[in-house]
Every structure is written in C-alpha cells, then in structure tokens.
Design an enzyme around this catalytic site. Structure first.
Site, PDB file in Angstrom:
ATOM      1  N   SER A 193     -20.031 -16.576 -39.925  1.00 10.99           N
ATOM      2  CA  SER A 193     -20.961 -16.514 -38.455  1.00 10.99           C
ATOM      3  C   SER A 193     -19.604 -17.999 -38.424  1.00 10.99           C
ATOM      4  O   SER A 193     -18.739 -18.183 -37.840  1.00 10.99           O
ATOM      5  CB  SER A 193     -22.204 -17.812 -38.504  1.00 10.99           C
ATOM      6  OG  SER A 193     -22.202 -18.305 -39.212  1.00 10.99           O
ATOM      7  N   HIS A 203     -20.843  -9.750 -35.932  1.00 12.78           N
ATOM      8  CA  HIS A 203     -21.866 -10.853 -36.650  1.00 12.78           C
ATOM      9  C   HIS A 203     -23.117 -11.086 -34.958  1.00 12.78           C
ATOM     10  O   HIS A 203     -23.037 -11.016 -33.798  1.00 12.78           O
ATOM     11  CB  HIS A 203     -21.112 -12.071 -35.820  1.00 12.78           C
ATOM     12  CG  HIS A 203     -21.565 -13.633 -35.224  1.00 12.78           C
ATOM     13  ND1 HIS A 203     -20.781 -14.265 -34.738  1.00 12.78           N
ATOM     14  CD2 HIS A 203     -22.316 -14.075 -36.499  1.00 12.78           C
ATOM     15  CE1 HIS A 203     -21.709 -15.735 -34.673  1.00 12.78           C
ATOM     16  NE2 HIS A 203     -22.843 -14.912 -36.105  1.00 12.78           N
ATOM     17  N   GLU A 227     -20.616  -9.767 -32.220  1.00 12.55           N
ATOM     18  CA  GLU A 227     -19.385  -9.921 -32.115  1.00 12.55           C
ATOM     19  C   GLU A 227     -18.822  -8.999 -32.659  1.00 12.55           C
ATOM     20  O   GLU A 227     -19.473  -9.596 -33.894  1.00 12.55           O
ATOM     21  CB  GLU A 227     -19.217 -12.096 -32.273  1.00 12.55           C
ATOM     22  CG  GLU A 227     -18.204 -12.026 -31.719  1.00 12.55           C
ATOM     23  CD  GLU A 227     -18.392 -13.701 -31.858  1.00 12.55           C
ATOM     24  OE1 GLU A 227     -18.763 -14.186 -33.215  1.00 12.55           O
ATOM     25  OE2 GLU A 227     -17.270 -14.334 -31.475  1.00 12.55           O
ATOM     26  N   ASN A 241     -18.956 -19.478 -32.832  1.00 17.04           N
ATOM     27  CA  ASN A 241     -19.323 -20.313 -32.537  1.00 17.04           C
ATOM     28  C   ASN A 241     -17.789 -22.353 -32.431  1.00 17.04           C
ATOM     29  O   ASN A 241     -18.052 -22.311 -32.987  1.00 17.04           O
ATOM     30  CB  ASN A 241     -19.334 -20.484 -34.304  1.00 17.04           C
ATOM     31  CG  ASN A 241     -20.240 -20.026 -34.344  1.00 17.04           C
ATOM     32  OD1 ASN A 241     -21.722 -20.791 -33.783  1.00 17.04           O
ATOM     33  ND2 ASN A 241     -20.828 -19.264 -35.098  1.00 17.04           N
TER      34      ASN A 241
HETATM   35  N1  CAA Z   1     -37.886 -14.868 -33.915  1.00 21.61           N
HETATM   36  C1  CAA Z   1     -38.395 -14.067 -32.827  1.00 21.61           C
HETATM   37  N2  CAA Z   1     -39.115 -13.527 -32.469  1.00 21.61           N
HETATM   38  C2  CAA Z   1     -39.223 -14.875 -31.596  1.00 21.61           C
HETATM   39  C3  CAA Z   1     -38.750 -16.212 -32.003  1.00 21.61           C
HETATM   40  C4  CAA Z   1     -37.623 -15.617 -32.783  1.00 21.61           C
HETATM   41  N3  CAA Z   1     -37.157 -17.284 -33.629  1.00 21.61           N
HETATM   42  N4  CAA Z   1     -38.577 -16.607 -31.094  1.00 21.61           N
HETATM   43  C5  CAA Z   1     -39.233 -16.431 -29.498  1.00 21.61           C
HETATM   44  N5  CAA Z   1     -39.253 -15.123 -30.216  1.00 21.61           N
HETATM   45  C6  CAA Z   1     -40.476 -14.510 -29.137  1.00 21.61           C
HETATM   46  C7  CAA Z   1     -41.916 -14.386 -29.104  1.00 21.61           C
HETATM   47  O1  CAA Z   1     -42.545 -14.185 -30.530  1.00 21.61           O
HETATM   48  C8  CAA Z   1     -42.031 -14.403 -27.572  1.00 21.61           C
HETATM   49  O2  CAA Z   1     -42.874 -13.152 -27.703  1.00 21.61           O
HETATM   50  P1  CAA Z   1     -43.820 -12.502 -27.339  1.00 21.61           P
HETATM   51  O3  CAA Z   1     -43.190 -11.775 -26.090  1.00 21.61           O
HETATM   52  O4  CAA Z   1     -44.336 -10.686 -28.065  1.00 21.61           O
HETATM   53  O5  CAA Z   1     -44.826 -13.170 -27.246  1.00 21.61           O
HETATM   54  C9  CAA Z   1     -40.692 -14.073 -26.764  1.00 21.61           C
HETATM   55  O6  CAA Z   1     -39.785 -14.236 -27.831  1.00 21.61           O
HETATM   56  C10 CAA Z   1     -40.861 -15.029 -25.819  1.00 21.61           C
HETATM   57  O7  CAA Z   1     -40.702 -16.120 -26.786  1.00 21.61           O
HETATM   58  P2  CAA Z   1     -40.994 -17.237 -25.840  1.00 21.61           P
HETATM   59  O8  CAA Z   1     -41.823 -17.485 -23.953  1.00 21.61           O
HETATM   60  O9  CAA Z   1     -41.395 -18.037 -27.036  1.00 21.61           O
HETATM   61  O10 CAA Z   1     -39.582 -18.034 -25.659  1.00 21.61           O
HETATM   62  P3  CAA Z   1     -37.903 -17.504 -24.509  1.00 21.61           P
HETATM   63  O11 CAA Z   1     -39.008 -16.943 -23.758  1.00 21.61           O
HETATM   64  O12 CAA Z   1     -37.851 -18.508 -23.974  1.00 21.61           O
HETATM   65  O13 CAA Z   1     -37.316 -16.417 -25.567  1.00 21.61           O
HETATM   66  C11 CAA Z   1     -35.293 -17.335 -26.982  1.00 21.61           C
HETATM   67  C12 CAA Z   1     -36.631 -17.568 -26.857  1.00 21.61           C
HETATM   68  C13 CAA Z   1     -35.217 -15.925 -26.955  1.00 21.61           C
HETATM   69  C14 CAA Z   1     -34.898 -17.633 -28.790  1.00 21.61           C
HETATM   70  C15 CAA Z   1     -34.875 -17.991 -26.336  1.00 21.61           C
HETATM   71  O14 CAA Z   1     -35.080 -19.474 -25.878  1.00 21.61           O
HETATM   72  C16 CAA Z   1     -33.018 -17.778 -25.855  1.00 21.61           C
HETATM   73  O15 CAA Z   1     -32.529 -16.845 -26.062  1.00 21.61           O
HETATM   74  N6  CAA Z   1     -33.119 -18.997 -27.320  1.00 21.61           N
HETATM   75  C17 CAA Z   1     -31.519 -19.598 -27.574  1.00 21.61           C
HETATM   76  C18 CAA Z   1     -30.697 -18.766 -28.316  1.00 21.61           C
HETATM   77  C19 CAA Z   1     -29.949 -18.383 -28.918  1.00 21.61           C
HETATM   78  O16 CAA Z   1     -28.741 -19.108 -28.436  1.00 21.61           O
HETATM   79  N7  CAA Z   1     -29.473 -17.818 -30.469  1.00 21.61           N
HETATM   80  C20 CAA Z   1     -28.121 -17.578 -30.608  1.00 21.61           C
HETATM   81  C21 CAA Z   1     -27.827 -18.371 -31.576  1.00 21.61           C
HETATM   82  S1  CAA Z   1     -26.201 -18.553 -33.082  1.00 21.61           S
HETATM   83  C22 CAA Z   1     -26.383 -17.616 -33.492  1.00 21.61           C
HETATM   84  O17 CAA Z   1     -27.160 -17.246 -33.722  1.00 21.61           O
HETATM   85  C23 CAA Z   1     -25.027 -16.524 -34.339  1.00 21.61           C
HETATM   86  C24 CAA Z   1     -24.625 -18.121 -35.378  1.00 21.61           C
HETATM   87  O18 CAA Z   1     -23.121 -18.110 -35.603  1.00 21.61           O
HETATM   88  C25 CAA Z   1     -24.794 -20.020 -35.057  1.00 21.61           C
END
Ligand code: CAA
Length: 283
Positions: free
Chosen positions: A119, A140, A152, A190
């Site tokens: 990352s 990424h 990415e 990031n």
């Molecule tokens: N892992 C696996 N599945 C997950 C999960 C996780 N961490 N979080 C939620 N889910 C699943 C749930 O189980 C649910 O599945 P079902 O439909 O089977 O029940 C589905 O996703 C929808 O979940 P929710 O209704 O609870 O939540 P949501 O609709 O808000 O979606 C989310 C969850 C996709 C995580 C959403 O909140 C989101 O997009 N969040 C932002 C995530 C983000 O920005 N990620 C990037 C981080 S930066 C990075 O990774 C890189 C780095 O270099 C740091």
C-alpha cells in the site's frame, strides 16, 4: 501472456481476498503462507463468504464448489511450481517483503509477472531487489478485496509498458477496474486517503467531536460509505501509521505527520477490527 494459474503469497486479510477473487474467476490459485494457522483461517473465511453468496443467490452452488476446488493452500515454498503471475501480499515491512520477493521470484515462469500488493512501499525500491525489475509491478487491491472494484496498478521506474498492459488485462479478467499510476509515496490512493484519516484522528484528539459524530458527519455529509475512523479500523491502525510515516518521511512535509493519538492507539495494541479494538469495539 495467457495465464490461468496464480501464486498468492500471504494469507492475511488482503492475500485471502486476492486468492478468493482469482479462484472465483477460473484461476487455479496457490495460496502460500508460512504460518499453517493463517492458511486454515483464510480457507475458513473464504468458504464462509462463498457459502454466503449461495445463500444470498449471488452465486450458484456448482460455481462455489468449483471455486473451492481451485483454491490450493501451500505451506512451504518448496512445494510451489512456476506460474505466470505471483502476487506478494505479505506483511507491510520492506525487509520482509524483499526477503519474500527474492525467494519467490524463481516461481515466476518465463515472461511472467511478479506483483506486490504493497500500500505504500516504493515499487521502484522493491523492483531493484529483484532479478527482473521490468517484470515487477504494484497491484494494489482494496479491502474488502472481493467487494472493492479498484486495483491501483503502480508502475515502478523500471516496470516495462508491456508489464503494465498485461497487468491491466489480468485485473480485468477478475472483474476489477484497474487504474494506472506511477510510483510515488502513497501512490494516489493513500496520498489522498491517509491525510483525511489523520485529520479525523486530530479532530478526535482535539475533542471536537466523538468518533461516531465524526464518522456520521463524513458519511452523511460527504456520502462516504463509512466514516474515516471506522475505515481506519478496517484498514488497521498500524497500517495507517506505517503509511503516514512513509508519506511524512518521503515527501518531507509536516502535513503528513501522524497524529499522536494514532501512535498511542498502536502502542496500546488497539489496531482496529483485527484486534477487536480501535476507535470502536468489535465483539
Ligand atoms: N469483508 C467481507 N465482507 C464484508 C466486509 C468485510 N470487511 N464488510 C462487509 N462485508 C459484506 C457484508 O457481509 C455484506 O454481505 P451480505 O450482503 O452477504 O450480507 C455486504 O458486504 C454488505 O455489507 P454491509 O451492508 O454491512 O455494509 P455496506 O453496504 O456498507 O458495505 C463496505 C460494506 C463494502 C465495506 C462499505 O462500507 C465500503 O465500501 N466501505 C469503504 C471501504 C474502503 O474504502 N476500503 C478501502 C480501504 S483502503 C485499502 O484497502 C487500501 C490501503 O492501502 C489502505
């Protein structure tokens, strides 16, 4: 290059997500981790997600059974055989990544690609430690990998244009949207995301609002799917701190200095979801 086999190194949150995505897209996946318990836990969580997909009617039971069969765990690198694509998704520490990359590069078939899911560690720096830096690239992925569309694609100084084009094509075969950028501290994702998360932590430290209020304001006011503190917990506070330290050191500007509260949380072992305690508690 056509490939249907991929090696994924590291069965943590990112590695297991990458393995799942490739197995779901008809690739034979060889997931390696030196810690057998990590492999067991990865398989359990991947199977759980796949079974849930059947329950929800998002996947057919036959497809899930075939996906599970395509996922192979490998507990020792000696048992690996060369593949066209090797993706390293080990812990975010340069020395560890370099040691792993130097060990696994022999499992990249001729004309194949060695990718890292880092990352924030310099792709150029890692590439320089490998035998074929032109065939080395950043791939990424984003957490949770099976749900997030973006990859990415990070071009190091030595990465060839052909490697970039092939990596983009591979990312598309697993249903992702690849976006190319050049190697620079924090890449695009990031460099933009971490200052926002850091500022949210400063806002908490300054007593401006409680965590839930900060997150709700950012969710409802900016239409973000989750607030920055909840997102930091998802990413891992140790990972956020590491990335901010890279930005601060390599870009040399005060605006990237990690918030002392973030440092304190990490020192206390409160890393977010993975330790069940971060800005929120997870039981
Ligand atoms: N892992 C696996 N599945 C997950 C999960 C996780 N961490 N979080 C939620 N889910 C699943 C749930 O189980 C649910 O599945 P079902 O439909 O089977 O029940 C589905 O996703 C929808 O979940 P929710 O209704 O609870 O939540 P949501 O609709 O808000 O979606 C989310 C969850 C996709 C995580 C959403 O909140 C989101 O997009 N969040 C932002 C995530 C983000 O920005 N990620 C990037 C981080 S930066 C990075 O990774 C890189 C780095 O270099 C740091």
């Amino acid at each position: 290059m056509s490939t249907n086999k991929v090696i994924v190194i590291g069965a943590g949150t990112m590695g297991r997500g990458i393995a799942q995505v490739f197995a779901q897209s008809s690739y034979e996946v060889f997931l390696h981790d030196a810690v057998p318990a990590a492999l067991d836990s990865a398989v359990t969580s991947i199977h759980k997600m796949l079974d849930r997909a059947v329950e929800k009617g998002r996947m057919e039971a036959d497809d899930v059974a075939a996906t599970k069969e395509r996922l192979h765990t490998v507990d020792a690198t000696a048992k690996l055989t060369p593949c066209d694509l090797v993706i390293e998704a080990a812990t975010e520490k340069p020395d560890i990544k370099i040691a792993i990359l130097q060990e696994v590069q022999k499992f990249v078939a001729d004309g194949g690609i060695l990718a890292t899911n880092t990352s924030s560690i310099s792709i150029t720096q890692l590439a320089a430690q490998t035998e074929k830096p032109d065939r080395f690239i950043g791939m990424h992925f984003f957490n949770p990998v099976p749900l997030m569309k973006l990859v990415e694609v990070v071009k190091g100084l030595q990465t060839s244009d052909e490697t970039v084009a092939q990596t983009i094509a591979i990312a598309e075969t697993v249903g992702k949207t690849p976006v190319k950028c050049n190697d620079h501290p924090g890449f695009v994702s990031n460099r933009v995301l971490m200052p926002m998360i850091n500022e949210a932590i400063f806002t908490l430290q300054d007593g401006v609002a409680e965590p839930d209020a900060i997150d709700t304001i950012m969710k409802l006011g900016m239409n973000h799917p989750m607030g920055p503190l909840a997102l930091a917990d998802l990413i891992g506070l140790d990972v956020c701190l590491f990335i901010l330290e890279v930005l601060h050191r390599d870009l040399g500007e005060d605006r990237y200095r990690p918030c002392p509260l973030l440092r304190k949380m990490v020192q206390a072992g409160r890393m977010g979801r993975k330790t069940k305690h971060g800005f929120y508690s997870y039981d």
